[in-house]
Design an enzyme around this catalytic site. Structure first.
Site, short mmCIF file in Angstrom:
data_model
loop_
_atom_site.label_atom_id
_atom_site.label_comp_id
_atom_site.label_asym_id
_atom_site.label_seq_id
_atom_site.Cartn_x
_atom_site.Cartn_y
_atom_site.Cartn_z
N THR A 26 16.03 41.60 51.23
CA THR A 26 15.55 41.33 52.59
C THR A 26 16.62 41.73 53.60
O THR A 26 17.78 41.37 53.45
CB THR A 26 15.27 39.81 52.75
OG1 THR A 26 14.28 39.43 51.81
CG2 THR A 26 14.80 39.48 54.16
N GLN A 99 8.16 46.90 47.39
CA GLN A 99 7.97 45.57 46.81
C GLN A 99 6.99 44.76 47.66
O GLN A 99 7.24 44.52 48.84
CB GLN A 99 9.28 44.79 46.70
CG GLN A 99 9.05 43.55 45.82
CD GLN A 99 10.05 42.45 45.97
OE1 GLN A 99 10.29 41.99 47.09
NE2 GLN A 99 10.63 42.03 44.87
N HIS A 176 6.23 41.14 43.67
CA HIS A 176 7.29 40.12 43.65
C HIS A 176 6.75 38.85 43.00
O HIS A 176 6.07 38.05 43.63
CB HIS A 176 7.75 39.84 45.08
CG HIS A 176 9.01 39.04 45.18
ND1 HIS A 176 9.54 38.34 44.12
CD2 HIS A 176 9.87 38.86 46.21
CE1 HIS A 176 10.65 37.74 44.51
NE2 HIS A 176 10.88 38.04 45.78
N ASN A 179 11.50 34.24 42.21
CA ASN A 179 12.23 33.52 43.26
C ASN A 179 11.41 32.50 44.06
O ASN A 179 11.69 32.23 45.23
CB ASN A 179 12.89 34.52 44.22
CG ASN A 179 13.89 35.39 43.49
OD1 ASN A 179 14.27 35.08 42.37
ND2 ASN A 179 14.31 36.48 44.10
N TYR A 181 8.28 32.48 45.19
CA TYR A 181 7.24 32.88 46.14
C TYR A 181 5.86 32.76 45.48
O TYR A 181 5.75 32.22 44.38
CB TYR A 181 7.57 34.26 46.71
CG TYR A 181 8.91 34.21 47.43
CD1 TYR A 181 9.04 33.48 48.62
CD2 TYR A 181 10.06 34.76 46.89
CE1 TYR A 181 10.27 33.35 49.27
CE2 TYR A 181 11.30 34.64 47.53
CZ TYR A 181 11.39 33.93 48.71
OH TYR A 181 12.61 33.79 49.33
N ARG A 224 8.18 42.01 39.18
CA ARG A 224 9.50 41.38 39.08
C ARG A 224 9.32 39.89 38.83
O ARG A 224 8.52 39.23 39.51
CB ARG A 224 10.27 41.59 40.38
CG ARG A 224 11.65 40.90 40.45
CD ARG A 224 12.42 41.50 41.62
NE ARG A 224 13.51 40.72 42.13
CZ ARG A 224 14.81 40.94 41.80
NH1 ARG A 224 15.12 41.87 40.91
NH2 ARG A 224 15.76 40.23 42.37
N ASN A 232 13.99 28.06 45.72
CA ASN A 232 12.82 27.61 46.48
C ASN A 232 12.11 26.43 45.82
O ASN A 232 10.89 26.26 45.95
CB ASN A 232 11.84 28.77 46.75
CG ASN A 232 12.31 29.66 47.89
OD1 ASN A 232 12.74 29.15 48.92
ND2 ASN A 232 12.23 30.97 47.70
N GLY A 314 22.02 44.44 43.51
CA GLY A 314 21.67 44.20 44.90
C GLY A 314 22.82 44.48 45.85
O GLY A 314 22.96 45.59 46.37
C1 PHB Z 1 15.84 36.13 51.08
O1 PHB Z 1 15.38 36.65 52.07
O2 PHB Z 1 16.85 35.41 51.09
C2 PHB Z 1 15.17 36.34 49.80
C3 PHB Z 1 13.98 37.02 49.80
C4 PHB Z 1 13.34 37.27 48.61
C5 PHB Z 1 13.91 36.83 47.45
C6 PHB Z 1 15.09 36.14 47.43
C7 PHB Z 1 15.73 35.90 48.64
O3 PHB Z 1 13.30 37.06 46.32
#
Ligand code: PHB
Length: 356
Positions: A26, A99, A176, A179, A181, A224, A232, A314
């Site tokens: 991001t 993504q 995605h 993480n 979401y 992913r 989260n 990353g």
């Molecule tokens: C973030 O914006 O911090 C973020 C976004 C997506 C992710 C992990 C972190 O999968």
């Protein structure tokens, strides 16, 4: 002989010159309306030496947006804006994957023109907050639990956004599913409390992947996942069982499955054993759950080739546009600057120097 990061590999229908992928990050620099910009194009084009680039998360629908200034792929203007980016990367012989990121409950009504509630499998709040543009912290509200009809619409939105991505010139679409979401909310124990057919943890992920596969082809579809990642406020009691079952249910010709490793190599190995296709790994880098910002070393990347086919990194890519060349030479590496990860202009985006 052991594989190296500089061995070629085929992903979907693409032959990659190396196995070093740029992980999705991001950057919160989209223009009003969720538009990629000239800066977006320059940033990704600078990194075209990657085996492949995965973009920052892109919302597949209005309600899929979870934080400020992220780009979208749900209208014609957004498609047109991304076209400049994919052209810039292709002009430099790179490959760029979009993504698709639906945030689910990790979101806030102020992001939406009609101020409606974010959505999730069940009405369980994240307990977290969103940073508003003025810097204030806004609590993620208790989300609206999706009805079955709304789930069907959400899946259709993913499929349409995937078609849009192809229209915009992207090579592959990565879903995605990591993480915390929306997709992982369905995979989790604590956000998916449903008693209907979507109470089967893997069902939503599988249906999204199938719909996107039907829309754009399996070789252009990827996912992913981050088994066991509590980021989260996700709880998963049996990541091994759920994720091995999930990858067995996916179309075997998907471009790849991408794992974010959160400190459990055993889970990576079990998923590897259960998944017949290309495995991409974002290796674990520290002691806490990883996402953007914690970076694995080039050595960890090389080592991870013992379990995976392609390695994504990353923050090292963020700070080193010519990362493959630096890895070849054994460094040196620019340090990523956390203060400029999110938002702002070219600083911390396109001004990291390449080696001369
Ligand atoms: C973030 O914006 O911090 C973020 C976004 C997506 C992710 C992990 C972190 O999968």
């Amino acid at each position: 002989m052991a594989k190296t990061l500089f061995d070629t590999v085929t992903v979907g229908k693409l032959d990659l010159p190396n196995r070093l992928a740029m992980a999705p990050m991001t950057r919160s620099r989209a223009a009003a309306g969720g538009l990629a910009t000239e800066l977006t194009a320059e940033y990704y084009a600078q990194r075209a030496g990657a085996g492949l680039i995965i973009t920052e998360g892109v919302q597949p629908s209005v309600i899929g947006q979870g934080s400020i200034d992220t780009p979208g792929l749900h209208n014609a203007e957004q498609v047109k804006a991304w076209r400049r980016v994919t052209d810039a990367v292709h002009d430099r012989d790179g490959r760029i994957f979009a993504q698709l990121w639906h945030s689910g409950r990790v979101a806030h009504p102020s992001l939406y023109p009609d101020g409606r509630l974010p959505v999730a499998p069940s009405a369980v709040p994240s307990g977290g907050q969103m940073t508003a543009r003025d810097g204030t912290m806004l609590d993620h509200p208790t989300p609206h639990a999706l009805t079955v009809a709304e789930i069907a619409q959400t899946i259709a939105d993913f499929a349409q956004a995937a078609r849009n991505a192809i229209d915009a010139g992207f090579d592959v679409v990565e879903l995605h599913g990591a993480n915390g979401y929306l997709i992982q909310q369905f995979l989790s124990d604590n956000v998916n409390l449903r008693t209907d057919e979507y109470g089967d943890k893997i069902r939503f992920a599988v249906e999204v992947a199938h719909a996107v596969t039907e829309a754009i082809g399996p070789e252009r579809t990827a996912i992913r996942l981050s088994p066991g990642n509590p980021y989260n406020n996700i709880e998963e009691s049996d990541p091994m069982g759920v994720y091995t079952r999930l990858v067995r249910a996916l179309h075997p010709d998907l471009a790849y499955v991408h794992l974010l490793e959160v400190g459990n190599r055993r889970v990576t190995e079990e998923v590897r054993a259960a998944w017949p296709g290309v495995l991409m790994l974002n290796p674990h880098s520290g002691t806490t759950p990883v996402y953007a910002g914690m970076h694995a070393s080039p050595e960890a990347a090389e080592e991870a080739l013992t379990v995976a086919d392609v390695i994504s990194l990353g923050a090292l890519w963020l700070a080193n546009p010519d990362l493959p060349e630096r890895v070849r030479r054994g460094g040196p590496y620019n340090e990523p600057d956390r203060a400029t990860f999110y938002g702002g202009d070219h600083e911390g985006c396109t001004d990291y120097p390449a080696l001369s």
